[in-house]
Design an enzyme around this catalytic site. Structure first.
Site, mmCIF file in Angstrom:
data_model
loop_
_atom_site.group_PDB
_atom_site.id
_atom_site.type_symbol
_atom_site.label_atom_id
_atom_site.label_comp_id
_atom_site.label_asym_id
_atom_site.label_seq_id
_atom_site.Cartn_x
_atom_site.Cartn_y
_atom_site.Cartn_z
ATOM 1 N N GLU A 132 90.072 -153.262 -85.380
ATOM 2 C CA GLU A 132 89.116 -152.834 -86.280
ATOM 3 C C GLU A 132 88.222 -151.666 -85.841
ATOM 4 O O GLU A 132 88.069 -151.574 -84.522
ATOM 5 C CB GLU A 132 87.983 -154.234 -85.967
ATOM 6 C CG GLU A 132 86.761 -154.554 -86.687
ATOM 7 C CD GLU A 132 86.303 -155.786 -86.452
ATOM 8 O OE1 GLU A 132 84.969 -155.953 -86.698
ATOM 9 O OE2 GLU A 132 86.892 -156.592 -85.799
ATOM 10 N N GLU A 153 77.832 -151.317 -88.678
ATOM 11 C CA GLU A 153 77.186 -152.338 -89.127
ATOM 12 C C GLU A 153 75.628 -152.160 -88.942
ATOM 13 O O GLU A 153 75.151 -151.272 -88.347
ATOM 14 C CB GLU A 153 77.242 -153.570 -88.133
ATOM 15 C CG GLU A 153 78.628 -154.574 -88.546
ATOM 16 C CD GLU A 153 78.836 -155.596 -87.328
ATOM 17 O OE1 GLU A 153 78.835 -156.654 -88.048
ATOM 18 O OE2 GLU A 153 78.918 -155.465 -86.347
ATOM 19 N N TRP A 200 76.080 -160.242 -94.932
ATOM 20 C CA TRP A 200 76.304 -161.744 -94.449
ATOM 21 C C TRP A 200 75.050 -162.047 -93.465
ATOM 22 O O TRP A 200 74.288 -161.441 -92.996
ATOM 23 C CB TRP A 200 77.736 -161.999 -93.416
ATOM 24 C CG TRP A 200 77.721 -161.121 -92.147
ATOM 25 C CD1 TRP A 200 78.140 -159.774 -92.485
ATOM 26 C CD2 TRP A 200 77.317 -161.382 -90.946
ATOM 27 N NE1 TRP A 200 77.974 -159.464 -90.953
ATOM 28 C CE2 TRP A 200 77.579 -160.347 -90.355
ATOM 29 C CE3 TRP A 200 76.911 -162.560 -90.363
ATOM 30 C CZ2 TRP A 200 77.382 -160.295 -88.803
ATOM 31 C CZ3 TRP A 200 76.850 -162.459 -88.933
ATOM 32 C CH2 TRP A 200 76.936 -161.424 -88.124
ATOM 33 N N THR A 240 73.732 -164.513 -81.547
ATOM 34 C CA THR A 240 74.030 -163.903 -82.810
ATOM 35 C C THR A 240 72.897 -163.709 -83.737
ATOM 36 O O THR A 240 72.481 -162.558 -84.274
ATOM 37 C CB THR A 240 75.143 -164.831 -83.548
ATOM 38 O OG1 THR A 240 76.240 -164.721 -83.236
ATOM 39 C CG2 THR A 240 75.102 -163.983 -85.195
#
Length: 384
Positions: free
Chosen positions: A104, A108, A196, A207
């Site tokens: 990956e 972000e 998201w 998170t």
């Protein structure tokens, strides 16, 4: 979980593409895509909308947002995307390369840090939390268009903003002496774009904190527009140019010849990539739905989603509701993902059982992966 390499569906090889993103014409819903990259540019889960000559990635209240994944894979090369990110606490926008074995490369953006682009990389999903680096000093990423670019070669990764290199990662500094391998992304990957809810109350505190705090599903933007959103303009994919592996694209598909899943195990060949139905696997590409009755088909969970949950992997909240209705001025493409299974469509692997689990895809639980959020997994998410 796949039980043999042969059960994995071959991955369409890289093709140079310039995708205008001025409509949703090149976007196909995940329930309709069977692996033919000539039929669509993107596979969608959620609600992408066409608006004012661009594509909106939308996230209605209490939804898990929207994700697009390219129908071709890149085995090194350059990819650029013009993006206006989402904004506000708990809203995360992502532009990443993600392989079927969880290599990956990430951009972000957290909706409370509109002057920062976060960058990260992972090798086979190994949760090393030291790889994150910020590119700072950007003009407001929600108000202003920026061109974000990932340049990926067998030797290094570069992250660029508006043509300027903001970060370079050399493969030579990623040697893992314990595992005797390079912990460096090296396998064919899809381009993914998403929005998201990192601040969803279904996520762990780490998170939520990383995402700028709890998301407000009753905010002024939700009341005004009906959703949070990120805006995507032109995307271009330029394949790596080489006559010998790694990084070729001379055949029809990529497959693996060894479970190591490193770049020396990737084969650029001519195996078919198209399934007869979503029940198919690499072992039986022509497997179809039962002929007895449509009711049997409708009760089988055969529609995969896109990526798994968690920051760094186009994470989506562990639960959500319907994506809601879109504004009358926008054109809808895609469908709302199931809150119970936001799992990922990839050209991957079949299930050994014949039950009601998603077939034609591989299932396993995935950890979140962004710098702070990677302290915990996003509960209840599946990776396919």
């Amino acid at each position: 979980m796949s039980f043999s390499l042969d059960s994995c569906v071959p991955e369409p090889v890289c093709q140079d593409r310039t995708l205008k993103m001025d409509s949703t014409d090149g976007i196909v819903d995940v329930s309709k895509y069977l692996g033919d990259p000539s039929k669509a540019d993107w596979v969608a889960q959620g609600t992408p909308l066409s608006h004012n000559g661009n594509v909106l990635l939308t996230m209605p209240a209490n939804s898990v947002g929207t994700v697009l994944a390219s129908t071709v894979y890149m085995w090194y090369g350059n990819v650029k995307a013009r993006i206006k990110t989402g904004k506000d606490a708990g809203v995360v926008t992502a532009f990443i390369l993600l392989s079927d074995v969880k290599d990956e490369i990430d951009f972000e953006w957290v909706g409370t840090e509109l002057d920062i682009a976060q960058t990260n990389y992972y090798f086979q999903g190994i949760p090393d939390y030291t790889h994150s680096t910020n590119i700072t000093g950007l003009s407001n990423t929600n108000d202003n268009w920026h061109e974000y670019e990932i340049r990926w070669t067998p030797d290094k990764i570069e992250w660029l903003v508006d043509g300027k290199v903001g970060r370079t990662q050399q493969k030579s500094s990623t040697w893992n002496a314990t595992a005797n391998q390079w912990d460096f992304p090296q396998t064919p990957a899809r381009v993914q774009l998403s929005i998201w809810p990192g601040g969803s109350d279904k996520n762990a505190k780490g998170t939520i904190d990383w995402a700028g705090g709890p998301i407000d599903w009753e905010s002024d933007d939700i009341k005004k527009d009906g959703y949070y959103y990120a805006t995507v303009g032109e995307v271009s994919i330029e394949c790596y140019k080489t006559d010998s592996a790694p990084g070729t694209n001379s055949g029809k598909s990529y497959t693996y010849n060894n479970v190591k899943a490193t770049n020396d195990t990737v084969e650029d060949g001519n195996k078919d990539t198209v399934l007869k139905s979503l029940l198919g696997t690499g072992l039986d590409m022509d497997k179809d739905y039962p002929s007895s009755a449509s009711a049997s088909q409708s009760t089988q969970e055969v529609i995969p989603g896109l990526s798994g949950g968690g920051p760094g992997t186009n994470g989506q909240a562990a639960a959500g509701s319907d994506s809601g209705s879109s504004g009358s001025s926008a054109t809808n493409a895609g469908s709302a993902p199931s809150a119970a299974c936001t799992a990922g469509f990839q050209q991957v692997c079949g299930s050994e059982d014949g039950g009601s689990s998603n077939q034609g895809v591989r299932q396993e639980r995935v950890l979140g992966a962004s710098a702070f959020a990677a302290l915990v997994a996003v509960a209840g998410m599946l990776w396919l």
